[in-house]
Scaffold this motif. Structure first.
Motif, PDB file in Angstrom:
ATOM      1  N   ILE A  84      40.641  35.715  49.288  1.00  0.00           N
ATOM      2  CA  ILE A  84      39.684  36.337  48.446  1.00  0.00           C
ATOM      3  C   ILE A  84      40.415  37.151  47.252  1.00  0.00           C
ATOM      4  CG2 ILE A  84      38.011  38.082  48.452  1.00  0.00           C
ATOM      5  CD1 ILE A  84      36.835  37.103  51.137  1.00  0.00           C
ATOM      6  N   PRO A  85      41.636  38.009  47.562  1.00  0.00           N
ATOM      7  CA  PRO A  85      41.966  38.544  46.223  1.00  0.00           C
ATOM      8  C   PRO A  85      42.518  37.706  45.313  1.00  0.00           C
ATOM      9  CG  PRO A  85      42.548  39.667  48.320  1.00  0.00           C
ATOM     10  CD  PRO A  85      41.899  38.563  48.692  1.00  0.00           C
ATOM     11  N   LEU A  86      42.853  36.341  45.873  1.00  0.00           N
ATOM     12  CA  LEU A  86      43.707  35.598  44.923  1.00  0.00           C
ATOM     13  C   LEU A  86      42.533  34.809  44.200  1.00  0.00           C
ATOM     14  CD1 LEU A  86      46.238  34.090  44.207  1.00  0.00           C
ATOM     15  CD2 LEU A  86      45.971  32.428  46.136  1.00  0.00           C
ATOM     16  N   MET A  87      41.558  34.452  44.728  1.00  0.00           N
ATOM     17  CA  MET A  87      40.455  33.748  44.293  1.00  0.00           C
ATOM     18  C   MET A  87      39.677  34.676  43.114  1.00  0.00           C
ATOM     19  SD  MET A  87      36.630  33.547  44.358  1.00  0.00           S
ATOM     20  CE  MET A  87      36.162  34.585  45.519  1.00  0.00           C
ATOM     21  N   LEU A  88      39.490  35.827  43.177  1.00  0.00           N
ATOM     22  CA  LEU A  88      39.332  36.925  42.458  1.00  0.00           C
ATOM     23  C   LEU A  88      39.945  36.921  41.100  1.00  0.00           C
ATOM     24  CD1 LEU A  88      37.331  39.495  44.826  1.00  0.00           C
ATOM     25  CD2 LEU A  88      36.274  37.843  43.333  1.00  0.00           C
ATOM     26  N   SER A  89      41.253  37.014  41.298  1.00  0.00           N
ATOM     27  CA  SER A  89      42.192  37.420  40.423  1.00  0.00           C
ATOM     28  C   SER A  89      42.333  36.040  39.414  1.00  0.00           C
ATOM     29  CB  SER A  89      43.599  37.474  40.807  1.00  0.00           C
ATOM     30  OG  SER A  89      44.029  36.526  41.490  1.00  0.00           O
ATOM     31  N   ILE A  90      42.242  34.771  39.980  1.00  0.00           N
ATOM     32  CA  ILE A  90      42.118  33.346  39.354  1.00  0.00           C
ATOM     33  C   ILE A  90      40.987  33.238  38.742  1.00  0.00           C
ATOM     34  CG2 ILE A  90      42.610  31.046  39.338  1.00  0.00           C
ATOM     35  CD1 ILE A  90      44.709  31.688  41.394  1.00  0.00           C
ATOM     36  N   GLU A  91      39.813  33.226  39.537  1.00  0.00           N
ATOM     37  CA  GLU A  91      38.349  32.849  38.981  1.00  0.00           C
ATOM     38  C   GLU A  91      37.680  34.024  38.366  1.00  0.00           C
ATOM     39  OE1 GLU A  91      37.232  29.630  38.916  1.00  0.00           O
ATOM     40  OE2 GLU A  91      39.066  29.117  39.817  1.00  0.00           O
ATOM     41  N   LEU A 133      34.968  36.549  38.475  1.00  0.00           N
ATOM     42  CA  LEU A 133      33.411  36.733  39.094  1.00  0.00           C
ATOM     43  C   LEU A 133      32.677  35.236  38.678  1.00  0.00           C
ATOM     44  CD1 LEU A 133      32.715  40.488  38.499  1.00  0.00           C
ATOM     45  CD2 LEU A 133      33.504  39.161  40.703  1.00  0.00           C
ATOM     46  N   GLY A 134      33.435  34.295  38.303  1.00  0.00           N
ATOM     47  CA  GLY A 134      32.713  33.219  37.862  1.00  0.00           C
ATOM     48  C   GLY A 134      31.509  32.468  38.872  1.00  0.00           C
ATOM     49  N   MET A 135      32.024  32.801  40.336  1.00  0.00           N
ATOM     50  CA  MET A 135      31.162  32.050  41.173  1.00  0.00           C
ATOM     51  C   MET A 135      29.919  32.815  41.112  1.00  0.00           C
ATOM     52  SD  MET A 135      31.893  32.143  45.252  1.00  0.00           S
ATOM     53  CE  MET A 135      30.889  33.786  45.805  1.00  0.00           C
ATOM     54  N   PHE A 136      29.787  34.017  40.924  1.00  0.00           N
ATOM     55  CA  PHE A 136      28.563  34.525  40.961  1.00  0.00           C
ATOM     56  C   PHE A 136      27.694  34.309  39.832  1.00  0.00           C
ATOM     57  CE2 PHE A 136      31.588  37.459  43.228  1.00  0.00           C
ATOM     58  CZ  PHE A 136      31.000  37.324  44.530  1.00  0.00           C
ATOM     59  N   SER A 137      28.151  34.265  38.468  1.00  0.00           N
ATOM     60  CA  SER A 137      27.551  33.557  37.597  1.00  0.00           C
ATOM     61  C   SER A 137      27.051  32.053  37.756  1.00  0.00           C
ATOM     62  CB  SER A 137      28.186  33.734  35.938  1.00  0.00           C
ATOM     63  OG  SER A 137      29.600  32.942  36.178  1.00  0.00           O
ATOM     64  N   ALA A 138      27.967  31.221  38.246  1.00  0.00           N
ATOM     65  CA  ALA A 138      27.455  29.866  38.687  1.00  0.00           C
ATOM     66  C   ALA A 138      26.218  29.893  39.505  1.00  0.00           C
ATOM     67  CB  ALA A 138      28.550  29.113  39.296  1.00  0.00           C
ATOM     68  N   PHE A 139      26.346  30.730  40.484  1.00  0.00           N
ATOM     69  CA  PHE A 139      25.413  30.994  41.364  1.00  0.00           C
ATOM     70  C   PHE A 139      24.084  31.133  40.694  1.00  0.00           C
ATOM     71  CE2 PHE A 139      22.727  32.659  44.590  1.00  0.00           C
ATOM     72  CZ  PHE A 139      22.979  31.961  45.877  1.00  0.00           C
TER      73      PHE A 139
END
Length: 155
Positions: free
Chosen positions: A43-50, A52-58
């Motif tokens: 989760i921290p790795l995903m947040l550092s790379i991506e 908050l893009g997942m939330f905007s895509a949602f």
């Protein structure tokens, strides 16, 4: 993916067999612990790379009108639960068989899924896909024949 899955299988099998490493650490609990540890790491790795893009895509998917917030969240949750259950069953199977047998079964499962998808959705296979599937099927056949020959020699 195959290399990582096989490595996880071999290392997990080594952990599951032999000395007791913890109270109640059977295949199910080992998988749960590995999943929790992976989540904490990724989760921290995903947040550092991506970010908050997942939330905007949602939000974009919901805004397109195809899904509601609740519907999309439910589909994501069901997908996660299904994937967890599938992997837990695979882990339980790993506890019962040799890691190589498990890896071969996993490989042939992927080929079956590809072939079934080609038949069901009538999508043509590329030459590379045909060659790769043929190699996987031939390898599984050779492994099965070698295992049967090995069992006959032991008798």
């Amino acid at each position: 993916s195959n290399v990582s899955s096989s490595a996880r299988g071999v290392l997990s099998k080594k952990t599951m067999s032999g000395k007791q490493i913890g109270e109640n650490l059977d295949a199910q609990n080992l998988y749960a612990v590995l999943t929790a540890m992976s989540t904490l790491i990724l989760i921290p790795l995903m947040l550092s790379i991506e970010g908050l893009g997942m939330f905007s895509a949602f939000k974009d998917v919901v805004a397109s009108g195809e899904f509601t917030n609740k519907g999309l969240a439910l589909l994501l949750a069901l997908g996660g639960i299904s994937y967890y259950a599938y992997n837990e069953v695979a882990f339980l199977a790993l506890g019962k068989v040799n890691p190589v047998t498990h890896a071969v079964g996993n490989t042939i499962k992927r080929v079956v899924i590809i072939v079934a998808s080609v038949v069901a959705f009538k999508t043509p296979m590329s030459t590379g896909s045909i060659i790769g599937s043929s190699i996987a099927i031939a390898g599984t056949l050779l492994y099965s024949l070698a295992m049967n020959a090995s069992k006959k020699e032991k008798k």
